[in-house]
Design a protein around this motif. Structure first.
Motif, PDB file in Angstrom:
ATOM      1  N   THR A   1       1.034  -1.206  -0.184  1.00  0.00           N
ATOM      2  CA  THR A   1       0.089  -0.058   0.646  1.00  0.00           C
ATOM      3  C   THR A   1       0.967   0.796   0.186  1.00  0.00           C
ATOM      4  O   THR A   1       2.235   0.996   0.048  1.00  0.00           O
TER       5      THR A   1
ATOM      6  N   LEU B   1      -0.628  -0.341  -3.464  1.00  0.00           N
ATOM      7  CA  LEU B   1      -1.848  -0.461  -3.916  1.00  0.00           C
ATOM      8  C   LEU B   1      -2.534   1.488  -2.622  1.00  0.00           C
ATOM      9  O   LEU B   1      -2.006   1.349  -1.538  1.00  0.00           O
TER      10      LEU B   1
ATOM     11  N   GLY C   1      -5.035   1.938  -0.557  1.00  0.00           N
ATOM     12  CA  GLY C   1      -6.128   0.789  -0.606  1.00  0.00           C
ATOM     13  C   GLY C   1      -7.180   1.951   0.397  1.00  0.00           C
ATOM     14  O   GLY C   1      -6.990   2.495   0.561  1.00  0.00           O
ATOM     15  N   ASP C   2      -7.872   1.539   0.890  1.00  0.00           N
ATOM     16  CA  ASP C   2      -8.821   1.657   2.009  1.00  0.00           C
ATOM     17  C   ASP C   2      -8.644   1.362   2.859  1.00  0.00           C
ATOM     18  O   ASP C   2      -9.205   2.051   3.923  1.00  0.00           O
ATOM     19  N   SER C   3      -7.568   1.201   3.270  1.00  0.00           N
ATOM     20  CA  SER C   3      -6.646   0.595   4.006  1.00  0.00           C
ATOM     21  C   SER C   3      -6.352   2.204   4.333  1.00  0.00           C
ATOM     22  O   SER C   3      -5.842   1.942   6.226  1.00  0.00           O
TER      23      SER C   3
ATOM     24  N   ASP D   1      -8.008   1.396  -4.565  1.00  0.00           N
ATOM     25  CA  ASP D   1      -8.782   0.662  -4.072  1.00  0.00           C
ATOM     26  C   ASP D   1     -10.833   1.353  -4.200  1.00  0.00           C
ATOM     27  O   ASP D   1     -10.894   2.796  -3.780  1.00  0.00           O
TER      28      ASP D   1
ATOM     29  N   LYS E   1      -9.394  -1.491  -7.718  1.00  0.00           N
ATOM     30  CA  LYS E   1     -10.171  -3.156  -7.054  1.00  0.00           C
ATOM     31  C   LYS E   1     -11.306  -2.665  -6.289  1.00  0.00           C
ATOM     32  O   LYS E   1     -11.531  -1.652  -5.190  1.00  0.00           O
TER      33      LYS E   1
ATOM     34  N   HIS F   1     -10.971  -8.551  -5.526  1.00  0.00           N
ATOM     35  CA  HIS F   1     -10.762  -9.062  -3.734  1.00  0.00           C
ATOM     36  C   HIS F   1     -11.474  -9.959  -3.546  1.00  0.00           C
ATOM     37  O   HIS F   1     -12.813  -9.675  -2.871  1.00  0.00           O
TER      38      HIS F   1
ATOM     39  N   LEU G   1      -7.162 -10.440  -6.129  1.00  0.00           N
ATOM     40  CA  LEU G   1      -6.121 -10.891  -4.489  1.00  0.00           C
ATOM     41  C   LEU G   1      -7.691 -11.829  -3.433  1.00  0.00           C
ATOM     42  O   LEU G   1      -8.527 -11.645  -3.960  1.00  0.00           O
TER      43      LEU G   1
ATOM     44  N   GLU H   1      -7.338 -12.390   0.707  1.00  0.00           N
ATOM     45  CA  GLU H   1      -7.011 -12.015   1.684  1.00  0.00           C
ATOM     46  C   GLU H   1      -7.374 -12.786   3.557  1.00  0.00           C
ATOM     47  O   GLU H   1      -8.998 -13.556   2.875  1.00  0.00           O
TER      48      GLU H   1
ATOM     49  N   ILE I   1      -2.599 -12.380   1.028  1.00  0.00           N
ATOM     50  CA  ILE I   1      -2.177 -11.345   2.114  1.00  0.00           C
ATOM     51  C   ILE I   1      -2.493 -12.756   3.016  1.00  0.00           C
ATOM     52  O   ILE I   1      -4.166 -12.902   3.472  1.00  0.00           O
TER      53      ILE I   1
ATOM     54  N   VAL J   1       1.230  -9.164  -1.058  1.00  0.00           N
ATOM     55  CA  VAL J   1       0.192  -7.686  -0.572  1.00  0.00           C
ATOM     56  C   VAL J   1       0.860  -7.807   0.965  1.00  0.00           C
ATOM     57  O   VAL J   1       0.548  -8.399   1.485  1.00  0.00           O
TER      58      VAL J   1
ATOM     59  N   VAL K   1       0.351  -4.116   4.103  1.00  0.00           N
ATOM     60  CA  VAL K   1       0.453  -2.803   4.231  1.00  0.00           C
ATOM     61  C   VAL K   1       1.032  -2.117   4.499  1.00  0.00           C
ATOM     62  O   VAL K   1       1.861  -3.153   5.440  1.00  0.00           O
TER      63      VAL K   1
HETATM   64  O1  KIV Z   1      -6.900  -1.399   0.974  1.00  0.00           O
HETATM   65  C1  KIV Z   1      -5.733  -2.361   1.624  1.00  0.00           C
HETATM   66  O2  KIV Z   1      -5.206  -1.889   1.844  1.00  0.00           O
HETATM   67  C2  KIV Z   1      -6.000  -3.778   1.217  1.00  0.00           C
HETATM   68  C3  KIV Z   1      -5.247  -4.433   1.204  1.00  0.00           C
HETATM   69  C4  KIV Z   1      -5.270  -5.937   2.071  1.00  0.00           C
HETATM   70  C5  KIV Z   1      -5.154  -5.965   0.015  1.00  0.00           C
HETATM   71  O3  KIV Z   1      -7.165  -4.113   0.734  1.00  0.00           O
END
Ligand code: KIV
Length: 301
Positions: free
Chosen positions: A60, A79, A81-83, A121, A151, A175, A217, A219, A240, A250, A252
């Motif tokens: 990420t 990525l 990510g929405d994380s 994301d 994604k 995902h 992907l 998880e 992941i 992948v 974070v």
């Molecule tokens: O948003 C993110 O970090 C993810 C990863 C967990 C793959 O989707």
């Protein structure tokens, strides 16, 4: 493309050779040290990695410096990510983050990464209602976010959504397995695809890849299930917490580099201890300021 590296061994000088191009690696992104800038990693390079039995790395990234550093370290896919929700914006889960919050982060990453493929994301609530909604949000991320792909989370239910997005020219990474946006309906962070449930994930992966997803992907899926999925579908898989037999991996970045504190998931390996390093730097700076030691004459005009 020799895309796996031992911990800490990646340096810009060791930017991995390209996919599927033999030892000399002539002609593909990053293959020619005199080539500046290195060509962009594209989704067909990820497919070549799978076809050649090679691996690639994804991390990420949410802003300029990490994007630049990871790109120069040879990470093939970034990525957004929405994380970011729980790693940038201070939320507890990935659910609250919005399109408006993610778009500027995505632009910063895409502007800063010269070689990596940048995947964004689609946040919770921005694609579930219809294929049209997903296409519209995907377009926003490619146009306004400068992403190269997006994604989305979810299984077979999203087959038509993926088809519509791909037809609209939006590369889609699917995902499956544990999908954090659904953590309330999944009953928390739980491994998916154990025992008889494995077939459900294989069916998801088949449906989504046949609809045009360029990759899947997974998880928190048992290694055996993930390997079965990788064998069942043509397109690359990214794991992941899904064992070692996926095409890519992948993490974070704040987990990978030890910036985040607290308990780590079993699948996380920490390659650095940035939290301690940064805390030490901040503490030393504060102490020197309070003691009147910083700035010194060498820092003054
Ligand atoms: O948003 C993110 O970090 C993810 C990863 C967990 C793959 O989707």
């Amino acid at each position: 493309m020799a895309m796996t590296s031992s911990p800490g061994s990646i340096t810009p000088a060791e930017v991995p050779a390209p996919y599927g191009n033999g030892p000399s690696g002539a002609g593909l992104p990053g293959s020619d040290p005199t080539e500046k800038p290195a060509g962009r990693i594209r989704i067909h390079h990820l497919q070549q990695a799978k076809d050649n039995g090679e691996h690639f790395a994804m991390l990420t990234a949410y802003e300029q410096y990490t994007a630049e550093i990871f790109d120069q370290a040879g990470i093939e896919v970034l990525l957004v990510g929405d994380s970011a929700s729980n790693n940038v914006f201070g939320n507890e889960t990935s659910l609250p983050v919005t399109v408006e919050e993610l778009l500027p982060l995505c632009r910063a990453v895409a502007r800063s990464a010269k070689r990596a493929l940048v995947v964004a994301d689609l946040p919770f609530g921005s694609y579930e209602m219809s294929a049209q909604q997903a296409v519209a949000t995907g377009v926003r991320f490619l146009k306004g976010g400068l992403a190269h792909a997006v994604k989305i989370e979810g299984g077979t239910f999203y087959t038509e959504t993926v088809r519509a997005m791909v037809q609209a020219g939006i590369p889609v990474l699917a995902h499956i397995g544990f999908t954090p946006q659904s953590e309330h309906s999944l009953g928390g962070y739980r491994v998916q695809g154990r025992g008889n449930d494995a077939q459900r994930l294989i069916d998801d992966a088949l449906a989504l890849s046949e609809a045009g997803a360029f990759g899947v992907l997974m998880e928190m899926v048992p290694a055996e299930t993930a390997a079965a999925i990788d064998a069942a579908i043509r397109v690359p898989t990214i794991g992941i917490g899904a064992g070692s037999r996926t095409t890519g991996q992948v993490l974070v970045w704040q987990d990978m580099a030890g910036l985040r504190g607290g308990k780590m998931a079993k699948f996380v390996k920490q390659y650095a201890d940035l939290r301690t390093t940064l805390a030490g730097a901040a503490k030393a700076y504060g102490e020197e300021v309070r003691a009147g030691q910083f700035p010194g004459p060498e820092h003054s005009f």
